[in-house]
Design a protein around this motif. Structure first.
Motif, PDB file in Angstrom:
ATOM      1  N   ILE A 121      38.432  92.622  27.900  1.00 32.18           N
ATOM      2  CA  ILE A 121      37.223  92.679  27.065  1.00 32.18           C
ATOM      3  C   ILE A 121      36.938  94.118  26.658  1.00 32.18           C
ATOM      4  O   ILE A 121      36.621  94.405  25.502  1.00 32.18           O
ATOM      5  CB  ILE A 121      36.020  92.068  27.811  1.00 32.18           C
ATOM      6  CG1 ILE A 121      36.240  90.563  28.060  1.00 32.18           C
ATOM      7  CG2 ILE A 121      34.726  92.297  27.036  1.00 32.18           C
ATOM      8  CD1 ILE A 121      35.218  89.934  28.986  1.00 32.18           C
TER       9      ILE A 121
ATOM     10  N   TRP B 142      27.125  92.935  30.613  1.00 33.69           N
ATOM     11  CA  TRP B 142      27.060  91.553  31.105  1.00 33.69           C
ATOM     12  C   TRP B 142      25.723  91.291  31.796  1.00 33.69           C
ATOM     13  O   TRP B 142      25.122  90.226  31.616  1.00 33.69           O
ATOM     14  CB  TRP B 142      28.230  91.316  32.060  1.00 33.69           C
ATOM     15  CG  TRP B 142      28.155  90.058  32.861  1.00 33.69           C
ATOM     16  CD1 TRP B 142      28.521  88.793  32.472  1.00 33.69           C
ATOM     17  CD2 TRP B 142      27.689  89.932  34.208  1.00 33.69           C
ATOM     18  NE1 TRP B 142      28.311  87.890  33.494  1.00 33.69           N
ATOM     19  CE2 TRP B 142      27.798  88.580  34.576  1.00 33.69           C
ATOM     20  CE3 TRP B 142      27.197  90.845  35.141  1.00 33.69           C
ATOM     21  CZ2 TRP B 142      27.419  88.105  35.824  1.00 33.69           C
ATOM     22  CZ3 TRP B 142      26.816  90.385  36.390  1.00 33.69           C
ATOM     23  CH2 TRP B 142      26.935  89.020  36.725  1.00 33.69           C
TER      24      TRP B 142
ATOM     25  N   THR C 156      30.446  88.358  23.594  1.00 43.31           N
ATOM     26  CA  THR C 156      30.374  87.002  23.063  1.00 43.31           C
ATOM     27  C   THR C 156      29.994  86.051  24.201  1.00 43.31           C
ATOM     28  O   THR C 156      30.169  86.381  25.379  1.00 43.31           O
ATOM     29  CB  THR C 156      31.718  86.565  22.477  1.00 43.31           C
ATOM     30  OG1 THR C 156      32.670  86.446  23.559  1.00 43.31           O
ATOM     31  CG2 THR C 156      32.228  87.558  21.450  1.00 43.31           C
ATOM     32  N   PRO C 157      29.499  84.865  23.875  1.00 39.19           N
ATOM     33  CA  PRO C 157      29.231  83.876  24.928  1.00 39.19           C
ATOM     34  C   PRO C 157      30.472  83.585  25.770  1.00 39.19           C
ATOM     35  O   PRO C 157      30.367  83.358  26.979  1.00 39.19           O
ATOM     36  CB  PRO C 157      28.784  82.639  24.144  1.00 39.19           C
ATOM     37  CG  PRO C 157      28.189  83.192  22.890  1.00 39.19           C
ATOM     38  CD  PRO C 157      29.040  84.390  22.555  1.00 39.19           C
ATOM     39  N   GLU C 158      31.652  83.626  25.124  1.00 38.55           N
ATOM     40  CA  GLU C 158      32.894  83.380  25.860  1.00 38.55           C
ATOM     41  C   GLU C 158      33.178  84.522  26.838  1.00 38.55           C
ATOM     42  O   GLU C 158      33.658  84.288  27.955  1.00 38.55           O
ATOM     43  CB  GLU C 158      34.058  83.235  24.880  1.00 38.55           C
ATOM     44  CG  GLU C 158      34.005  81.982  24.009  1.00 38.55           C
ATOM     45  CD  GLU C 158      32.990  82.080  22.880  1.00 38.55           C
ATOM     46  OE1 GLU C 158      32.601  81.022  22.348  1.00 38.55           O
ATOM     47  OE2 GLU C 158      32.568  83.218  22.522  1.00 38.55           O
ATOM     48  N   ASP C 159      32.872  85.769  26.423  1.00 38.73           N
ATOM     49  CA  ASP C 159      33.033  86.908  27.323  1.00 38.73           C
ATOM     50  C   ASP C 159      32.122  86.764  28.546  1.00 38.73           C
ATOM     51  O   ASP C 159      32.552  86.970  29.692  1.00 38.73           O
ATOM     52  CB  ASP C 159      32.680  88.218  26.620  1.00 38.73           C
ATOM     53  CG  ASP C 159      33.644  88.611  25.517  1.00 38.73           C
ATOM     54  OD1 ASP C 159      34.806  88.143  25.558  1.00 38.73           O
ATOM     55  OD2 ASP C 159      33.239  89.368  24.621  1.00 38.73           O
TER      56      ASP C 159
ATOM     57  N   ALA D  97      30.804  84.067  29.810  1.00 36.25           N
ATOM     58  CA  ALA D  97      31.248  82.959  30.665  1.00 36.25           C
ATOM     59  C   ALA D  97      32.464  83.356  31.499  1.00 36.25           C
ATOM     60  O   ALA D  97      32.560  82.997  32.680  1.00 36.25           O
ATOM     61  CB  ALA D  97      31.565  81.733  29.817  1.00 36.25           C
ATOM     62  N   ALA D  98      33.377  84.117  30.897  1.00 38.74           N
ATOM     63  CA  ALA D  98      34.574  84.537  31.626  1.00 38.74           C
ATOM     64  C   ALA D  98      34.199  85.449  32.801  1.00 38.74           C
ATOM     65  O   ALA D  98      34.774  85.338  33.891  1.00 38.74           O
ATOM     66  CB  ALA D  98      35.539  85.251  30.685  1.00 38.74           C
TER      67      ALA D  98
ATOM     68  N   ASP E 150      31.198  85.522  34.249  1.00 39.86           N
ATOM     69  CA  ASP E 150      30.464  84.656  35.191  1.00 39.86           C
ATOM     70  C   ASP E 150      31.441  83.988  36.167  1.00 39.86           C
ATOM     71  O   ASP E 150      31.146  83.835  37.359  1.00 39.86           O
ATOM     72  CB  ASP E 150      29.721  83.542  34.461  1.00 39.86           C
ATOM     73  CG  ASP E 150      28.500  84.023  33.696  1.00 39.86           C
ATOM     74  OD1 ASP E 150      28.137  85.216  33.836  1.00 39.86           O
ATOM     75  OD2 ASP E 150      27.920  83.209  32.956  1.00 39.86           O
ATOM     76  N   ASN E 151      32.566  83.600  35.646  1.00 39.02           N
ATOM     77  CA  ASN E 151      33.529  82.843  36.451  1.00 39.02           C
ATOM     78  C   ASN E 151      34.358  83.694  37.407  1.00 39.02           C
ATOM     79  O   ASN E 151      35.170  83.163  38.161  1.00 39.02           O
ATOM     80  CB  ASN E 151      34.452  82.031  35.534  1.00 39.02           C
ATOM     81  CG  ASN E 151      33.732  80.885  34.858  1.00 39.02           C
ATOM     82  OD1 ASN E 151      32.777  80.332  35.413  1.00 39.02           O
ATOM     83  ND2 ASN E 151      34.170  80.530  33.658  1.00 39.02           N
TER      84      ASN E 151
END
Length: 255
Positions: free
Chosen positions: A199, A214, A244-247, A249-250, A252-253
């Motif tokens: 990222i 984040w 991005t929302p995908e960033d 979420a990644a 977060d995981n």
């Protein structure tokens, strides 16, 4: 433009603060002066840090109006029985008539939990502090204070990082109207994790900036600390880009 989050009662707190733990003497003064020059308007200290005098002097020497700088300090639990005296000492050291936020640094003994919180609320009534909060408290301990007094803490300052990300705990605070302020976000993160470095490379920023950004995407107040001008500036620069929302979420995981 400084990004802020609303606190109970109508005031706001800048999302990016400057942490001062382990900064002492000349380093504390010079780092805070640098942070204020760069644009920080939120400073976080504590009685136990033993740098309130230097921070107060840096604010005075900055030529900024006191109202422009959000100052937090913290009460040591061992001072619970003499909270008012401890606050007066902090105000003298900081050379100010009030602090914007006073936190109980970590939970006192159970028998003193409510009485200590009542001391903070009394200080707020006397306008010696603008907001009262806690640090390192559980939701159950927050509930105990709220049920006993009818007033919840404005903030709970707790460790937070991708590895410690707990959506349920975050929601517990949101449901209670308590803002989460995260500390040690970089200390507790592997900045070489491929998710973070990918990222960072794509956005042209550092891994540390990705982690701090984040936090902001989750409306968690951050308190990065450094004595190096380039790092102080880079940490403040996290308001200049988005994930991005995908960033999000990644990251977060990563837990």
């Amino acid at each position: 433009m400084t990004q802020t989050v609303n606190l109970p009662g109508g005031s706001t707190i800048p999302l990016v603060g400057f942490g001062t733990w382990q900064l002492r003497s000349k380093a504390a003064y010079e780092s805070v002066r640098t942070a204020l020059e760069i644009g920080y308007r939120h400073l976080d200290t504590a009685t136990i840090y033993r740098n309130e005098e230097e921070i107060g002097r840096a604010v005075k020497d900055s030529d900024l109006d006191r109202e422009q700088v959000f100052i937090t300090t913290k009460l040591r639990p061992q001072d619970a029985g003499k909270a008012r005296r401890a606050l007066e000492s902090s105000l003298r050291e900081l050379d100010t008539d009030y602090v914007d936020l006073w936190l109980i640094h970590w939970p006192t003994g159970r028998d003193e939990l409510v009485s200590t919180w009542e001391e903070l609320l009394a200080a707020k009534d006397e306008r010696l502090i603008r907001n009262a909060g806690v640090s390192n408290y559980s939701p159950a301990e927050i509930d105990l204070l709220t049920e006993a007094t009818g007033q919840q803490p404005a903030i709970n300052q707790i460790p937070w990082s991708p590895a410690q990300h707990d959506p349920a705990l975050l929601e517990e605070h949101r449901r209670r109207g308590v803002v989460v302020e995260g500390y040690s976000g970089l200390k507790n993160t592997d900045l070489n994790d491929p998710v973070i470095t990918e990222i960072a490379l794509r956005l042209g920023v550092t891994p540390a900036q990705v982690v701090l950004r984040w936090h902001l995407e989750h409306d968690i107040v951050i308190l990065p600390r450094s004595s190096r001008r380039e790092n102080i500036a880079a940490n403040f620069g996290v308001t200049n880009f988005d994930l991005t929302p995908e960033d999000v979420a990644a990251i977060d995981n990563l837990t």
